[in-house]
Design an enzyme around this catalytic site. Structure first.
Site, short mmCIF file in Angstrom:
data_model
loop_
_atom_site.label_atom_id
_atom_site.label_comp_id
_atom_site.label_asym_id
_atom_site.label_seq_id
_atom_site.Cartn_x
_atom_site.Cartn_y
_atom_site.Cartn_z
N GLU A 1 4.36 59.17 6.44
CA GLU A 1 4.86 57.79 6.45
C GLU A 1 5.38 57.36 7.84
OE1 GLU A 1 5.84 60.33 4.65
OE2 GLU A 1 8.01 60.56 4.70
N GLU B 1 9.45 80.80 -16.82
CA GLU B 1 8.22 81.53 -17.18
C GLU B 1 6.96 80.87 -16.64
OE1 GLU B 1 7.10 83.28 -20.93
OE2 GLU B 1 9.17 83.07 -21.63
N GLN C 1 4.57 72.33 8.11
CA GLN C 1 3.28 72.71 8.70
C GLN C 1 3.39 73.01 10.19
OE1 GLN C 1 0.31 73.37 7.34
NE2 GLN C 1 1.14 73.00 5.30
N SER D 1 15.78 66.18 18.58
CA SER D 1 15.45 66.99 17.40
C SER D 1 16.30 68.25 17.34
CB SER D 1 13.98 67.39 17.43
OG SER D 1 13.75 68.34 16.41
N ARG E 1 10.90 64.94 19.06
CA ARG E 1 11.72 63.90 19.68
C ARG E 1 12.86 64.59 20.43
NH1 ARG E 1 12.99 60.85 13.97
NH2 ARG E 1 13.24 62.74 12.76
N ASP F 1 -6.10 65.06 -2.89
CA ASP F 1 -4.76 65.59 -2.62
C ASP F 1 -3.70 64.75 -3.34
OD1 ASP F 1 -3.08 67.43 -0.71
OD2 ASP F 1 -2.19 65.44 -0.51
N GLY G 1 3.59 74.94 4.17
CA GLY G 1 3.61 75.54 5.50
C GLY G 1 4.17 76.96 5.55
N LYS H 1 -4.52 74.35 2.40
CA LYS H 1 -4.19 73.98 1.01
C LYS H 1 -3.00 74.81 0.57
CE LYS H 1 -5.52 70.78 0.32
NZ LYS H 1 -5.20 69.56 -0.40
N GLU I 1 -1.40 66.15 -6.57
CA GLU I 1 0.06 66.25 -6.56
C GLU I 1 0.70 65.30 -7.57
OE1 GLU I 1 0.40 65.84 -2.39
OE2 GLU I 1 0.70 63.68 -2.38
N GLY J 1 8.03 70.98 11.45
CA GLY J 1 8.44 70.98 10.05
C GLY J 1 7.71 72.06 9.31
N GLU K 1 12.30 79.43 -21.04
CA GLU K 1 11.00 79.17 -21.68
C GLU K 1 10.15 78.15 -20.92
OE1 GLU K 1 9.28 80.56 -23.94
OE2 GLU K 1 10.84 81.96 -24.53
P1 NDP Z 1 7.68 67.65 7.74
O1 NDP Z 1 8.39 66.58 7.00
O2 NDP Z 1 8.07 69.04 7.44
O3 NDP Z 1 7.81 67.34 9.32
C1 NDP Z 1 9.02 67.36 9.92
C2 NDP Z 1 8.83 67.27 11.43
O4 NDP Z 1 8.44 65.96 11.81
C3 NDP Z 1 10.12 67.59 12.12
O5 NDP Z 1 9.88 68.37 13.28
C4 NDP Z 1 10.63 66.21 12.46
O6 NDP Z 1 11.40 66.18 13.62
C5 NDP Z 1 9.35 65.51 12.79
N1 NDP Z 1 9.53 64.05 12.75
C6 NDP Z 1 9.82 63.27 11.69
N2 NDP Z 1 9.91 62.00 12.04
C7 NDP Z 1 9.65 61.96 13.39
C8 NDP Z 1 9.60 60.93 14.35
N3 NDP Z 1 9.80 59.65 13.99
N4 NDP Z 1 9.31 61.27 15.65
C9 NDP Z 1 9.10 62.54 15.99
N5 NDP Z 1 9.14 63.58 15.12
C10 NDP Z 1 9.43 63.28 13.84
O7 NDP Z 1 6.12 67.43 7.59
P2 NDP Z 1 5.09 68.35 6.80
O8 NDP Z 1 4.88 69.60 7.57
O9 NDP Z 1 5.43 68.41 5.36
O10 NDP Z 1 3.77 67.45 6.90
C11 NDP Z 1 3.04 67.31 8.11
C12 NDP Z 1 1.60 66.93 7.75
O11 NDP Z 1 0.99 68.02 7.08
C13 NDP Z 1 1.46 65.73 6.83
O12 NDP Z 1 0.30 65.03 7.20
C14 NDP Z 1 1.29 66.36 5.45
O13 NDP Z 1 0.59 65.55 4.54
C15 NDP Z 1 0.46 67.57 5.84
N6 NDP Z 1 0.53 68.67 4.88
C16 NDP Z 1 1.75 69.17 4.53
C17 NDP Z 1 1.85 70.24 3.68
C18 NDP Z 1 3.17 70.90 3.43
O14 NDP Z 1 3.17 72.06 3.09
N7 NDP Z 1 4.31 70.26 3.60
C19 NDP Z 1 0.65 70.84 3.06
C20 NDP Z 1 -0.60 70.33 3.60
C21 NDP Z 1 -0.63 69.25 4.45
P3 NDP Z 1 13.00 66.39 13.65
O15 NDP Z 1 13.15 67.84 13.88
O16 NDP Z 1 13.40 65.56 14.81
O17 NDP Z 1 13.54 65.89 12.35
MG MG Z 2 -0.15 66.00 -0.22
MG MG Z 3 7.13 83.28 -25.03
#
Ligand code: NDP
Ligand code: MG
Ligand code: MG
Length: 332
Positions: free
Chosen positions: A84, A231, A28, A51, A48, A191, A134, A131, A195, A26, A227
């Site tokens: 989650e 901006e 990250q 996927s 998975r 964190d 991704g 921080k 947010e 995903g 506005e």
């Molecule tokens: P994403 O929601 O982008 O992750 C999606 C990935 O997880 C996909 O490859 C998806 O697979 C896979 N996935 C989801 N459910 C399952 C499952 N049940 N079994 C197997 N694979 C699964 O996650 P983020 O990158 O947003 O977040 C990852 C971690 O990084 C979290 O802990 C988050 O707090 C942390 N984090 C995230 C940031 C961000 O920029 N988003 C910033 C800093 C930290 P599929 O392709 O099959 O759908």
């Molecule tokens: Mg967060």
């Molecule tokens: Mg102005």
């Protein structure tokens, strides 16, 4: 002064000859796994079976396997699945392969801090948290830069947990910008607070409230959009470059006078009191409890609220206006 680590504090050598499984492709996952690979490390992406991202990861030149297979092969397991779902996937597919001496890595402390994942005592448990979204973790790395990060050690079974974490942070580019020493508790709570109160919850509501006020007073929605939303980026860019002082230096004196006189009427003592209450609900687990329960019943409140907000006028006006800004990619 906080402890901050840079490139010179980290040695990639400690990860040579080790296999790193990155679970998820995903936001990250796609960034961290590609950066690690280009830093010369052995990476396998865990997904998975069904996927839709399996092909994409392979096309990027990465080895891909199921989550369980990747966990079995790996010395270091980085879990980059949505927070989650992490505990369910961990318990069903990863746990059997979390053997003595292995290393578990997280990019957010939620599941460890709130006790949703309880690793065995004989493994290292660390956090390396960029921080940044991704896509910037990836883009800045390819540009020779990096995003700042956090490092924390929850369990140090091997005695090398910190060094392994620092090497991992170097592998994804974070030590180029600086990696701040923290704890799972501090990262998780700050964190969530950031947010909810400022970055996402605070800003979106501020933007919409400003927009609504102008539109209800009869101004054109397009003016209100420029506005109150468009901006914002220009102002935030200045704050990012040189803090609030640099932003104030760049805006007009009229704008600065308005800023200084009016800001405290918008963010009032009452708002600050509410911020403290929100922080308490994060610290005592009330927020985590609500979010975990919401997921168990398939997110009725999340879905209804997201739908309502997507129908807000600012989204429709914005879509049309951004359509005319040819340099912007269409995002839906
Ligand atoms: P994403 O929601 O982008 O992750 C999606 C990935 O997880 C996909 O490859 C998806 O697979 C896979 N996935 C989801 N459910 C399952 C499952 N049940 N079994 C197997 N694979 C699964 O996650 P983020 O990158 O947003 O977040 C990852 C971690 O990084 C979290 O802990 C988050 O707090 C942390 N984090 C995230 C940031 C961000 O920029 N988003 C910033 C800093 C930290 P599929 O392709 O099959 O759908
Ligand atoms: Mg967060
Ligand atoms: Mg102005």
């Amino acid at each position: 002064m906080a402890k901050i680590y840079y490139d010179a504090d980290a040695d990639l050598g400690i990860l040579q000859g080790k296999t790193i499984a990155v679970m998820g492709w995903g936001s990250q996952g796609h960034a961290q796994s590609q950066n690690l690979k280009e830093s010369g490390l052995d990476v396998i992406v865990g997904l998975r079976k069904d996927s839709s991202r399996w092909k994409e990861a392979e096309a990027a030149g990465l080895k891909v396997a199921t989550v369980a297979e990747a966990a079995e092969k790996a010395d270091i397991i980085q879990i980059l699945l949505p927070d989650e779902f992490q505990s369910k996937v961990y318990n069903q597919e990863i746990k059997p392969f979390v053997k003595a001496g292995k290393v578990l890595v997280f990019s957010h402390g939620f599941n460890i801090h709130f006790g949703q994942i309880v690793p065995p005592k004989d493994v290292d448990v660390i956090m390396v948290a960029p921080k940044s979204p991704g896509h910037l973790v990836r883009r800045t790395y390819t540009e020779g830069a990096g995003v700042p990060g956090l490092i924390a050690v929850h369990q140090d079974a091997t005695g090398n947990a910190k060094q392994i974490g620092l090497a991992y942070a170097k592998g994804i580019g974070c030590t180029r910008a600086g990696v701040l020493d923290t704890t799972f508790k501090e990262e998780t709570e700050t964190d969530l607070f950031g947010e909810q109160v400022v970055l996402c919850g605070g800003v979106t509501e501020l933007v919409r409230a400003g927009f609504d006020t102008l539109v209800e007073a009869g101004y054109q929605p397009e003016s209100a959009y420029f506005e109150c939303l468009h901006e914002l980026k220009l102002i935030v860019d200045l704050m990012y470059e040189g803090g609030i002082s640099w932003m104030r230096y760049s805006i007009s004196d009229t704008a600065q006078y308005g800023d200084m006189m009016i800001g405290r009427r918008i963010i009032t003592e009452e708002t600050r009191k509410e911020m403290k209450k929100v922080l308490t609900e994060i610290q005592d687990g009330t927020f985590a409890n609500r979010w975990l329960l919401e997921n168990q019943i398939n997110r009725p409140v999340f879905n209804a609220t997201a739908r309502r907000d997507e129908e807000h006028q600012i989204e429709k006006v914005g879509e049309e206006l951004r359509g005319m800004m040819k340099w912007l990619k269409k995002r839906k």
